[in-house]
Design a protein around this motif. Structure first.
Motif, PDB file in Angstrom:
ATOM      1  N   TRP A 167      53.936  41.466 -40.590  1.00 30.32           N
ATOM      2  CA  TRP A 167      54.722  40.857 -41.661  1.00 30.32           C
ATOM      3  C   TRP A 167      53.826  40.041 -42.591  1.00 30.32           C
ATOM      4  CZ3 TRP A 167      54.330  35.781 -42.526  1.00 30.32           C
ATOM      5  CH2 TRP A 167      53.993  34.933 -41.470  1.00 30.32           C
ATOM      6  N   PHE A 168      52.765  39.441 -42.039  1.00 30.63           N
ATOM      7  CA  PHE A 168      51.818  38.661 -42.836  1.00 30.63           C
ATOM      8  C   PHE A 168      51.179  39.544 -43.906  1.00 30.63           C
ATOM      9  CE2 PHE A 168      47.349  37.557 -43.484  1.00 30.63           C
ATOM     10  CZ  PHE A 168      47.395  36.210 -43.809  1.00 30.63           C
ATOM     11  N   HIS A 169      50.763  40.740 -43.511  1.00 31.01           N
ATOM     12  CA  HIS A 169      50.109  41.654 -44.447  1.00 31.01           C
ATOM     13  C   HIS A 169      51.110  42.264 -45.428  1.00 31.01           C
ATOM     14  CE1 HIS A 169      46.237  41.506 -42.429  1.00 31.01           C
ATOM     15  NE2 HIS A 169      46.853  41.666 -41.267  1.00 31.01           N
ATOM     16  N   GLU A 170      52.236  42.759 -44.909  1.00 32.53           N
ATOM     17  CA  GLU A 170      53.181  43.446 -45.789  1.00 32.53           C
ATOM     18  C   GLU A 170      53.911  42.467 -46.701  1.00 32.53           C
ATOM     19  OE1 GLU A 170      52.791  46.386 -46.054  1.00 32.53           O
ATOM     20  OE2 GLU A 170      51.948  47.046 -44.146  1.00 32.53           O
ATOM     21  N   GLY A 171      54.085  41.232 -46.246  1.00 30.46           N
ATOM     22  CA  GLY A 171      54.765  40.245 -47.078  1.00 30.46           C
ATOM     23  C   GLY A 171      54.024  39.977 -48.370  1.00 30.46           C
ATOM     24  N   GLY A 230      60.815  36.254 -32.296  1.00 35.01           N
ATOM     25  CA  GLY A 230      61.777  37.337 -32.127  1.00 35.01           C
ATOM     26  C   GLY A 230      61.436  38.564 -32.944  1.00 35.01           C
ATOM     27  N   LEU A 231      60.887  38.354 -34.138  1.00 36.82           N
ATOM     28  CA  LEU A 231      60.515  39.488 -34.984  1.00 36.82           C
ATOM     29  C   LEU A 231      59.424  40.314 -34.333  1.00 36.82           C
ATOM     30  CD1 LEU A 231      60.689  41.015 -37.677  1.00 36.82           C
ATOM     31  CD2 LEU A 231      59.008  39.413 -38.600  1.00 36.82           C
ATOM     32  N   THR A 291      60.753  46.099 -31.389  1.00 40.87           N
ATOM     33  CA  THR A 291      61.175  47.031 -30.344  1.00 40.87           C
ATOM     34  C   THR A 291      62.347  47.887 -30.794  1.00 40.87           C
ATOM     35  OG1 THR A 291      60.434  45.494 -28.633  1.00 40.87           O
ATOM     36  CG2 THR A 291      61.962  47.226 -27.960  1.00 40.87           C
ATOM     37  N   ILE A 292      63.335  47.275 -31.466  1.00 43.13           N
ATOM     38  CA  ILE A 292      64.532  48.019 -31.854  1.00 43.13           C
ATOM     39  C   ILE A 292      64.427  48.611 -33.252  1.00 43.13           C
ATOM     40  CG2 ILE A 292      65.923  46.478 -30.424  1.00 43.13           C
ATOM     41  CD1 ILE A 292      67.068  45.341 -33.059  1.00 43.13           C
ATOM     42  N   TYR A 316      61.232  41.274 -43.534  1.00 44.52           N
ATOM     43  CA  TYR A 316      61.075  39.856 -43.221  1.00 44.52           C
ATOM     44  C   TYR A 316      59.835  39.266 -43.891  1.00 44.52           C
ATOM     45  CZ  TYR A 316      64.887  39.564 -39.840  1.00 44.52           C
ATOM     46  OH  TYR A 316      66.133  39.533 -39.256  1.00 44.52           O
ATOM     47  N   GLY A 317      58.758  40.038 -43.916  1.00 46.04           N
ATOM     48  CA  GLY A 317      57.552  39.538 -44.561  1.00 46.04           C
ATOM     49  C   GLY A 317      57.768  39.267 -46.037  1.00 46.04           C
TER      50      GLY A 317
END
Length: 451
Positions: A176-180, A220-221, A227-228, A239-240
């Protein structure tokens, strides 16, 4: 600009060793060298694209270089390919900085990936990954000099992960850090056209709040959220993008830039760098974003609910996941669609609009993300036509509704957006090849493609 024919062995080794394994037929492999860019492509089919690709690369590279103080002396390999029917991109910085682009047109299903022009958008996004992970401070440069370059992690040698971290520490952060930041930059650099301001992302979080579901915490992310996630990492983008956009909104772009910059005084580990810039732990600020997001969406939902929806009736008692275009037979009251959700194999199904009963007609091999497949329906003969091998070169498949018999009509059409013409029983569609989208027809018995 210098154009060279390069040895097939070198480039195939580069592709196999650094990026992916793909079937490469015997053909000339060329490279262009231009101001720090080495552009590798197969044969001369891409010639018409090359000037545009080179220019869009330099546009993005110049913007990132100025914004992030990324030196012009760094080299980047860009590999163009046409091994799939949908465009794609990827980036890696070890042992070389490189970007891999599929030249096919992109999928704009549900406006999930809004963009103005695909090559410029791809370079805006992918070069963000390169700059964020490749930019150095004195500590990184020391280890790169000591270890003779950027070390790529090798699963057979676990200690290599430690050496790799020393040379490229920012690569080892959550997805998420990279894609955000990449989604944030793609939107900024395209004048607001991108996922950070996209309607799909907005709808996603509004739906979560409307359904009374919980937003994922930071931990949780990375555990349950991945996982899901049956949509191949979509949660990291969603989220990112949302969290990084919140940081820019709540704390300002200057702090966001300081968080991602690899300056002389910056921390190698992303969470320590976050605390140094924002003065609070990333877990605390993530919780603040969750509270803000829920309140923001509740206010939006209150405005929406001021205008009641038209009455409707759910046809099924549970969501069907990724669903293709629907076809309906009014004489039988049956719908036909491809569905794909966790717990089942992707399939082409018949849905009774009265009872909601779902009958599997055939398994769908290699479904497409979000919309499963391209589907058309022949009501007179009770035949459903759809595409398979959607992550490679699309084929054309038929299934008989009455018997369930499935057969491949054409092994490689590269054609989607199917429409059935009941007058002459031909199929029409859009074919992707060599970066072009072409309107084509497939006359019965669908063994040839006519532009």
């Amino acid at each position: 600009m210098i154009r060279l024919r390069t040895t097939r062995g070198f480039v195939i080794s580069l592709l196999v060793g650094l990026f992916f394994v793909a079937p490469v037929q015997a053909q000339n492999i060329w490279q262009i060298q231009d101001n720090g860019l080495t552009l590798i492509h197969f044969g001369k089919r891409f010639d018409y694209l090359l000037p545009h690709v080179v220019q869009t690369y330099h546009n993005a590279r110049q913007f990132h270089g100025t914004l992030w103080d990324y030196p012009d002396s760094t080299d980047t390999y860009v590999i163009l390919s046409d091994f799939e029917d949908m465009g794609h991109g990827g980036a890696l910085v070890m042992p070389f900085s490189q970007v891999q682009l599929g030249v096919a047109p992109y999928s704009f299903a549900f406006s999930i990936i809004p963009s103005n022009e695909r090559f410029q958008w791809l370079f805006n996004h992918e070069l963000t990954h390169v700059v964020m992970a490749d930019k150095t401070n004195p500590q990184d440069r020391f280890f790169r000099s000591l270890l003779q370059g950027k070390i790529r992690r090798n699963e057979e040698n676990p200690l290599s992960a430690f050496w790799s971290y020393l040379t490229t520490p920012r690569w080892y952060a959550p997805r998420w850090f990279h894609e955000g930041i990449a989604c944030f930059m793609e939107t900024w650099m395209s004048g607001g056209m991108g996922r950070a301001m996209g309607t799909y992302d907005e709808m996603y979080f509004r739906s979560i709040v409307n359904g009374g579901q919980r937003l994922y915490s930071l931990i949780g992310l990375e555990t349950e959220g991945t996982t899901i996630d049956f949509q191949v990492g979509a949660n990291a983008y969603l989220y990112g993008s949302r969290f990084i956009t919140y940081l820019a909104y709540a704390e300002g772009v200057d702090k966001l830039k300081a968080f991602y910059s690899r300056s002389d005084s910056s921390k190698a580990f992303y969470a320590q760098q976050f605390k140094q810039v924002y003065g609070r732990s990333i877990h605390q600020v993530w919780k603040e974003w969750m509270e803000w997001e829920r309140k923001f969406q509740e206010e939006n939902l209150a405005r929406i609910k001021a205008y009641p929806l038209s009455p409707f009736r759910s046809l099924t008692d549970k969501p069907l996941g990724n669903v293709s275009k629907l076809a309906f037979n009014p004489s039988t009251g049956k719908l036909y669609a491809a569905i794909n959700y966790p717990g089942i194999l992707s399939q082409v199904s018949e849905i009774d609009v009265q009872s909601g009963r779902i009958r599997k007609l055939a398994t769908l091999d290699s479904p497409e993300l979000y919309y499963s497949t391209h589907l058309a329906y022949n009501a007179a003969d009770e035949k459903v036509y759809f595409t398979e091998q959607n992550s490679k070169f699309r084929s054309l498949v038929e299934v008989d509704v009455r018997s369930g018999r499935k057969k491949t009509l054409h092994p490689m059409t590269r054609t989607g957006n199917l429409v059935f013409n009941p007058t002459d029983k031909s199929l029409w569609g859009v074919r992707h090849d060599n970066g072009n989208a072409t309107l084509v027809t497939l006359p019965a018995p669908y063994d040839k493609i006519v532009p």
